[in-house]
Design a protein around this motif. Structure first.
Motif, PDB file in Angstrom:
ATOM      1  N   THR A   1       0.929  -1.370  -0.274  1.00  0.00           N
ATOM      2  CA  THR A   1      -0.034  -0.120   0.393  1.00  0.00           C
ATOM      3  C   THR A   1       0.817   1.305   0.115  1.00  0.00           C
ATOM      4  N   ASP A   2       2.315   1.193   0.871  1.00  0.00           N
ATOM      5  CA  ASP A   2       2.935   2.215   0.869  1.00  0.00           C
ATOM      6  C   ASP A   2       3.324   2.671   0.021  1.00  0.00           C
ATOM      7  N   LEU A   3       3.881   1.870  -1.305  1.00  0.00           N
ATOM      8  CA  LEU A   3       3.811   2.630  -2.671  1.00  0.00           C
ATOM      9  C   LEU A   3       3.077   3.204  -3.674  1.00  0.00           C
ATOM     10  N   PHE A   4       1.929   2.953  -3.469  1.00  0.00           N
ATOM     11  CA  PHE A   4       1.296   4.237  -3.911  1.00  0.00           C
ATOM     12  C   PHE A   4       0.955   5.202  -3.050  1.00  0.00           C
ATOM     13  N   ALA A   5       0.650   5.102  -1.420  1.00  0.00           N
ATOM     14  CA  ALA A   5       0.308   6.145  -0.782  1.00  0.00           C
ATOM     15  C   ALA A   5       1.903   6.943  -0.819  1.00  0.00           C
ATOM     16  N   ARG A   6       2.297   6.713  -1.125  1.00  0.00           N
ATOM     17  CA  ARG A   6       3.997   7.339  -1.129  1.00  0.00           C
ATOM     18  C   ARG A   6       4.226   8.089  -2.283  1.00  0.00           C
ATOM     19  N   SER A   7       4.196   7.511  -4.186  1.00  0.00           N
ATOM     20  CA  SER A   7       4.157   8.011  -4.931  1.00  0.00           C
ATOM     21  C   SER A   7       2.691   9.050  -5.409  1.00  0.00           C
ATOM     22  N   ILE A   8       1.617   8.296  -4.911  1.00  0.00           N
ATOM     23  CA  ILE A   8       0.427   9.362  -5.652  1.00  0.00           C
ATOM     24  C   ILE A   8       0.138  10.317  -4.562  1.00  0.00           C
ATOM     25  N   GLY A   9       0.500  10.205  -3.663  1.00  0.00           N
ATOM     26  CA  GLY A   9       0.214  11.324  -2.206  1.00  0.00           C
ATOM     27  C   GLY A   9      -1.038  11.579  -1.661  1.00  0.00           C
TER      28      GLY A   9
END
Ligand code: AMP
Length: 537
Positions: free
Chosen positions: A58-66
């Motif tokens: 999840t963190d991959l998207f949380a970090r990249s998409i914001g």
């Protein structure tokens, strides 16, 4: 359960989940044609296909998409992977075990349980089977430290020394509290987009050691919990490409866009409009300076804006420019333009992208309101709209994101890419009449009699080998029935094989559109059909 309810449950018909849908023939032919065209066109520009997992941490998207975006804050399909039942139970026991200072037995059990828990969890943590997020790592470390401290106090005979009893209780409470925070599994998300995954793969596979830039494309389903409507689904499909590494020369930006427009042209998309903009880069003398001015300007008109835009003045002022609210349009038109605030380097870059688009014969319109709200986006952004889609008319979005790989833990890497909404592209093709696909079979083999059956099987095999689509009925049918079936299936020809045909060695071919019928020897028939196929393709 009453009989009536039971009956009703029996009758329950399963349906595709809201926002998802089945794509079926003949429409899937069109999807295949679109995807095949992408494979072909992208290959001519030197791109290779990457196939990515559909779920990631999840963190991959949380970090990249914001975290501030709708996608991350409310639209992601997130789940905990593989909660470990036995460990979950143990965790629960530890948290709920009543421990009074008088109850030494319980304290011993508690100590054993915590030790067991930690020894089970460590290898799972090392193998990444439970989340290695900083929060989870911190919680586990705290449990471990509090447990050690508790043991030290017990060795110091805390139970019989009143001054050590409060510290002992504090450690027990600490263990329980931190234990509550431990997540026994991984938090995963069905990918809402694929750029982050491509960057993750680039880092994971050390692609910076390959000749740069690395050009990759992907296609497949994405998942966002949006409100379904025409052109907006919860499972939708994107075709995208990313160029990572190497230079950020404007020629890269212009070529990505050229490739995209070549693809749209080749699939027959009509009336597509390309919008471009430059959003500079995240520095004081460029976008950051602009955002400060924009914010000041927005503050002055704050009370005329709707609640969403009002909120965004603080969280993400650039996003106000995205607003589609009718009442805000006149106000937005008066706001400062980013083009007037770009630094010299970004200005030159943008001018060169535009010049090269012209050289490549790519038509574009500038749209100063085309922005992206995240720091790592920079310079070129673009969007393509197509007719026939109602309010959801963007078929593609893209832009440069030079800071993203670094944000995800890689070395500083240039990056630019786009994502095409395949569902919308298909819709637009269908609306404009460009979505026709070849339907029906080429040949229906009508046979009667045992001998004819064997010949029919052989004929079907030979015809399929040279690429015809052939329907061979599994059971004998009267010729009349067979021909009407051939008609229903939209076959072009019926190959008629009965006893006469087999004994004469002359096969009858009926052209279904004209009703014309001729006899051919086997080689002549194959030759005739082959010629027909060449004419039609
Ligand atoms: P984005 O990843 O949000 O920049 O979207 C890129 C493209 O994907 C958009 O221009 C749309 O064509 C398409 N798209 C995004 N969300 C959806 C959705 N929920 N349903 C269908 N297409 C979508």
């Amino acid at each position: 359960m009453s009989d009536a309810t039971a009956k009703k449950e029996e009758r329950h018909k399963f349906q595709a989940i809201k926002g998802t849908r089945d794509l079926m023939p003949p429409e899937t032919e069109l999807w295949n044609r679109v995807e095949q065209t992408a494979h072909e066109i992208f290959a001519t520009f030197g791109y290779g296909e990457i196939r990515l997992p559909v779920f990631e941490e999840t963190d991959l998207f949380a970090r990249s998409i914001g975290l501030n975006t709708d996608v991350v804050s409310k639209e992601m399909y997130t789940f905990v992977d593989r909660p470990l039942e036995d460990l979950e139970k143990l965790k629960e026991q530890i948290i709920t075990r009543p421990i009074g200072l008088v109850n030494i037995t319980n304290l011993g059990i508690f100590d054993g349980e915590v030790e067991h828990f930690l020894s089970e969890v460590k290898p799972l943590f090392d193998r990444e089977e439970i989340s290695r997020s900083p929060e989870n790592a911190a919680a586990l470390r705290s449990v471990h430290l509090a447990h050690q401290e508790m043991r030290r106090l017990l060795l110091d005979r805390a139970l019989s020394r009143p001054e050590l009893q409060d510290p002992l209780v504090a450690q027990i409470v600490e263990i329980k509290n931190e234990m509550r925070k431990v997540l026994l599994g991984n938090v995963l998300t069905m990918r809402p987009e694929a750029t982050a995954s491509v960057c993750r793969a680039y880092i994971e596979h050390n692609m910076q050691q390959l000749p740069q830039p690395v050009k990759l494309y992907y296609m497949g389903p994405m998942f966002r919990r949006e409100r379904p409507q025409k052109g907006r689904y919860r499972q939708f499909y994107q075709i995208g490409a990313e160029i990572l590494g190497g230079t950020d020369a404007p020629g890269i930006d212009a070529e990505v866009i050229e490739m995209l427009m070549t693809f749209f042209d080749k699939v027959g998309l009509q009336g597509a409009t390309l919008y471009i903009n430059s959003i500079g880069h995240n520095a004081e003398n460029c976008r950051r300076g602009y955002v400060a001015k924009l914010k000041a300007a927005l503050e002055k008109v704050k009370d005329k804006l709707g609640p969403d835009s009002q909120r965004r003045i603080d969280t993400n002022p650039l996003r106000v420019l995205d607003s589609k609210l009718e009442s805000e349009q006149a106000i937005i038109a008066t706001l400062p333009h980013i083009a007037d605030h770009l630094c010299d380097e970004c200005k030159t870059h943008y001018a060169e992208v535009k010049r090269q688009l012209q050289v490549r014969g790519v038509l574009y319109q500038e749209n100063w309101r085309l922005v992206r709200g995240l720091d790592y986006y920079m310079r070129t952004t673009f969007e393509i709209t197509a007719p026939g889609l109602g309010s959801q008319n963007a078929v593609c979005g893209g832009g440069r994101y030079d800071g993203l790989v670094e944000l995800l833990g890689g070395t500083p890497t240039k990056g630019i890419g786009f994502a095409i909404g395949e569902d919308r592209l298909i819709l637009s093709l269908q609306e404009s009449g460009k979505g026709q696909v070849q339907q029906g079979r080429d040949i229906y083999v009508a046979w009667m009699g045992e001998k004819a059956h064997a010949t029919a099987i052989r004929a079907a095999k030979d015809l399929r080998k040279v690429g015809f689509s052939v329907e061979l009925p599994p059971l004998e049918q009267k010729f009349g029935k067979a021909l009407s079936q051939a008609d229903k299936l939209g076959a072009k020809f019926a190959l008629i094989l009965g006893d006469n045909e087999v004994s004469e060695g002359l096969w009858t071919l009926k052209t279904l559109s004209t009703g014309e019928q001729s006899k051919f020897s086997e080689p002549d028939l194959l030759e005739f059909l082959r010629q027909q196929k060449n004419v039609s393709s």
